[in-house]
Design an enzyme around this catalytic site. Structure first.
Site, PDB file in Angstrom:
ATOM      1  N   ARG A 166      -3.740  23.658  71.577  1.00  0.00           N
ATOM      2  CA  ARG A 166      -4.391  24.181  70.386  1.00  0.00           C
ATOM      3  C   ARG A 166      -5.879  24.045  70.602  1.00  0.00           C
ATOM      4  NH1 ARG A 166      -0.348  26.358  69.355  1.00  0.00           N
ATOM      5  NH2 ARG A 166       1.000  26.161  67.536  1.00  0.00           N
ATOM      6  N   GLU A 226      -9.726  30.755  66.516  1.00  0.00           N
ATOM      7  CA  GLU A 226      -9.082  32.008  66.881  1.00  0.00           C
ATOM      8  C   GLU A 226      -8.569  32.739  65.630  1.00  0.00           C
ATOM      9  OE1 GLU A 226      -6.118  30.022  69.470  1.00  0.00           O
ATOM     10  OE2 GLU A 226      -4.597  30.936  68.199  1.00  0.00           O
ATOM     11  N   HIS A 242      -4.100  33.830  73.104  1.00  0.00           N
ATOM     12  CA  HIS A 242      -2.932  33.054  72.636  1.00  0.00           C
ATOM     13  C   HIS A 242      -1.615  33.759  73.010  1.00  0.00           C
ATOM     14  CE1 HIS A 242      -1.679  29.855  69.440  1.00  0.00           C
ATOM     15  NE2 HIS A 242      -0.715  30.024  70.316  1.00  0.00           N
TER      16      HIS A 242
HETATM   17  P1  NDP Z   1       6.771  18.128  72.399  1.00  0.00           P
HETATM   18  O1  NDP Z   1       6.719  17.459  71.076  1.00  0.00           O
HETATM   19  O2  NDP Z   1       8.059  18.262  73.115  1.00  0.00           O
HETATM   20  O3  NDP Z   1       5.724  17.400  73.410  1.00  0.00           O
HETATM   21  C1  NDP Z   1       4.465  16.976  73.019  1.00  0.00           C
HETATM   22  C2  NDP Z   1       3.873  16.087  74.107  1.00  0.00           C
HETATM   23  O4  NDP Z   1       2.530  15.740  73.738  1.00  0.00           O
HETATM   24  C3  NDP Z   1       4.614  14.767  74.287  1.00  0.00           C
HETATM   25  O5  NDP Z   1       4.701  14.442  75.650  1.00  0.00           O
HETATM   26  C4  NDP Z   1       3.736  13.756  73.545  1.00  0.00           C
HETATM   27  O6  NDP Z   1       3.911  12.456  74.095  1.00  0.00           O
HETATM   28  C5  NDP Z   1       2.358  14.316  73.825  1.00  0.00           C
HETATM   29  N1  NDP Z   1       1.381  13.889  72.822  1.00  0.00           N
HETATM   30  C6  NDP Z   1       1.466  14.005  71.481  1.00  0.00           C
HETATM   31  N2  NDP Z   1       0.388  13.485  70.900  1.00  0.00           N
HETATM   32  C7  NDP Z   1      -0.401  13.018  71.889  1.00  0.00           C
HETATM   33  C8  NDP Z   1      -1.657  12.332  71.912  1.00  0.00           C
HETATM   34  N3  NDP Z   1      -2.317  12.033  70.778  1.00  0.00           N
HETATM   35  N4  NDP Z   1      -2.178  12.009  73.119  1.00  0.00           N
HETATM   36  C9  NDP Z   1      -1.527  12.307  74.252  1.00  0.00           C
HETATM   37  N5  NDP Z   1      -0.340  12.938  74.295  1.00  0.00           N
HETATM   38  C10 NDP Z   1       0.222  13.280  73.127  1.00  0.00           C
HETATM   39  O7  NDP Z   1       6.122  19.543  72.142  1.00  0.00           O
HETATM   40  P2  NDP Z   1       6.330  20.922  72.962  1.00  0.00           P
HETATM   41  O8  NDP Z   1       6.223  20.651  74.423  1.00  0.00           O
HETATM   42  O9  NDP Z   1       7.508  21.634  72.451  1.00  0.00           O
HETATM   43  O10 NDP Z   1       5.030  21.734  72.458  1.00  0.00           O
HETATM   44  C11 NDP Z   1       3.741  21.167  72.644  1.00  0.00           C
HETATM   45  C12 NDP Z   1       2.674  21.983  71.962  1.00  0.00           C
HETATM   46  O11 NDP Z   1       2.370  23.133  72.725  1.00  0.00           O
HETATM   47  C13 NDP Z   1       2.988  22.547  70.582  1.00  0.00           C
HETATM   48  O12 NDP Z   1       2.912  21.566  69.565  1.00  0.00           O
HETATM   49  C14 NDP Z   1       1.909  23.607  70.448  1.00  0.00           C
HETATM   50  O13 NDP Z   1       0.716  23.042  69.908  1.00  0.00           O
HETATM   51  C15 NDP Z   1       1.662  24.039  71.903  1.00  0.00           C
HETATM   52  N6  NDP Z   1       2.158  25.394  72.146  1.00  0.00           N
HETATM   53  C16 NDP Z   1       1.286  26.395  72.503  1.00  0.00           C
HETATM   54  C17 NDP Z   1       1.741  27.679  72.730  1.00  0.00           C
HETATM   55  C18 NDP Z   1       0.809  28.771  73.101  1.00  0.00           C
HETATM   56  O14 NDP Z   1       1.117  29.920  72.846  1.00  0.00           O
HETATM   57  N7  NDP Z   1      -0.321  28.483  73.734  1.00  0.00           N
HETATM   58  C19 NDP Z   1       3.148  28.029  72.572  1.00  0.00           C
HETATM   59  C20 NDP Z   1       3.994  26.915  72.224  1.00  0.00           C
HETATM   60  C21 NDP Z   1       3.505  25.653  72.018  1.00  0.00           C
HETATM   61  P3  NDP Z   1       3.647  11.123  73.215  1.00  0.00           P
HETATM   62  O15 NDP Z   1       4.269  11.362  71.866  1.00  0.00           O
HETATM   63  O16 NDP Z   1       4.309  10.036  74.016  1.00  0.00           O
HETATM   64  O17 NDP Z   1       2.171  10.957  73.143  1.00  0.00           O
END
Ligand code: NDP
Length: 322
Positions: free
Chosen positions: A235, A264, A282
């Site tokens: 994001r 965006e 995006h």
């Molecule tokens: P998941 O919830 O499966 O994975 C999220 C990951 O981020 C976990 O490994 C989590 O680990 C880590 N994370 C969360 N918070 C933090 C933090 N503060 N610091 C470091 N690491 C962090 O989500 P998805 O893989 O399904 O999706 C991830 C994101 O990708 C979505 O939320 C969305 O924002 C983005 N996305 C973008 C798209 C695009 O079109 N560009 C399309 C789809 C998704 P932990 O909790 O251990 O920190």
């Protein structure tokens, strides 16, 4: 007729969502949440039992939830749901669902496309060819992925789909998350700056929202260093855009590939003017079959709930209690 429960669909008129929900619900479709104003809420607020989000420009915010006393469910399009106050929904007993997993492989494909485009300057070299510059000499030699380690910032559903691809390409991977994952062999860094010092690419795929705001700041970019490449698939809010602009201008990092932006679809003019970076509007999940699967999941979550079953994909803040 007239007996169907009322659902508020916000956002673009996505066909599968609007038509799929119309079978079971009375659908109010409104493109811009600004139009869910006081007059509309006074007239319809109490009748709305569920909402569906079909994508930008917006969502049911906390104030709107408070004006819909019978709202029980928000089915949101997309895996990221940083546009929804899920904690507020939880306090009101509103279940929120998103559309995870069905887009993992697609977004991972896009991430690899963005990574390769950025490292190898594929978009720029195509512009060079189209501009008729090739007869004047070959396109310049570029950086390479061959001598790089990728530091994943976030290693969830999509992150893992990305690292499977990197494994196949013989690219070493390490990762930073808040929690080390016992079943993952890649080296874990609890400290993002330490990881940034050790890698040549940061690939960001975390959720947005307050917990990750400006996670990639000036200190992280400095640690990434002058040969470093930042890829943001997460994001716009996760990267401090002012710090990134500074880092690109001053050569603090080499270049960047961005699929997401702070404001965006508005993109900062200094990013637009920078021919060295690569930007996608995006595109993560934006193919016909994957978007159709996501739309169907928005419908299926609401249908399951309506028929008294557990929704398929509730978000962690609002676990289904039956
Ligand atoms: P998941 O919830 O499966 O994975 C999220 C990951 O981020 C976990 O490994 C989590 O680990 C880590 N994370 C969360 N918070 C933090 C933090 N503060 N610091 C470091 N690491 C962090 O989500 P998805 O893989 O399904 O999706 C991830 C994101 O990708 C979505 O939320 C969305 O924002 C983005 N996305 C973008 C798209 C695009 O079109 N560009 C399309 C789809 C998704 P932990 O909790 O251990 O920190």
């Amino acid at each position: 007729a007239g007996e169907k429960a009322a659902v508020l669909v916000l956002g673009p008129p996505k066909k599968i969502i609007v038509e799929g929900l119309a079978e079971d619900f009375h659908v109010h479709h409104i493109f811009n949440p600004k139009d869910v104003d006081d007059a509309w809420l006074t007239k319809h607020g109490a009748s709305i039992v569920a909402a569906a989000h079909a994508g930008p420009p917006g969502a049911v915010n906390a104030a709107m939830m408070d004006r819909m006393p019978n709202l029980k469910f928000i089915s949101s399009f997309g895996v990221g749901y940083d546009h929804i106050d899920a904690k507020h929904a939880a306090t009101r007993g509103v279940t929120v669902t998103n559309t995870p997993d069905v887009l993992n492989e697609e977004v991972a494909d896009t991430a690899l496309g963005l990574l390769l485009s950025t490292v190898r300057e594929f978009p720029q070299s195509e512009r060079f060819l189209r501009a008729g510059k090739w007869p004047g000499g070959d396109y310049r030699l570029t950086a390479s992925l061959r001598n790089r380690t990728v530091g994943m910032v976030g290693l969830g559903r999509i992150g893992k789909a990305i690292t499977r691809r990197l494994d196949a390409m013989n690219v070493p991977v390490v990762y930073h998350t808040r929690t080390k994952q016992p079943d993952v062999a890649y080296r874990h860094y609890a400290n993002l700056v330490e990881m940034a010092k050790d890698v040549d690419v940061l690939l960001v795929i975390t959720p947005g929202g307050a917990a990750t705001k400006n996670l990639i700041n000036a200190e992280v970019l400095k640690a990434l260093g002058p040969d470093g490449i930042l890829i943001n698939m997460a994001r716009g809010t996760v990267v401090d855009e002012a710090a990134l602009l500074d880092a690109l201008k001053n050569g603090t990092i080499l270049t960047a590939g961005l699929d997401v932006f702070m404001n965006e679809p508005e993109v900062h003019p200094d990013l637009i003017a920078n021919e060295n970076i690569v930007m996608f509007p995006h595109l993560g999940s934006s193919t016909k079959p994957t978007r159709a699967a996501m739309e169907q999941l928005v419908v299926d979550n609401l249908r399951a709930w309506k028929s008294g079953k557990a929704p398929l994909t509730p978000v962690p803040e609002t676990p289904w209690k039956g």
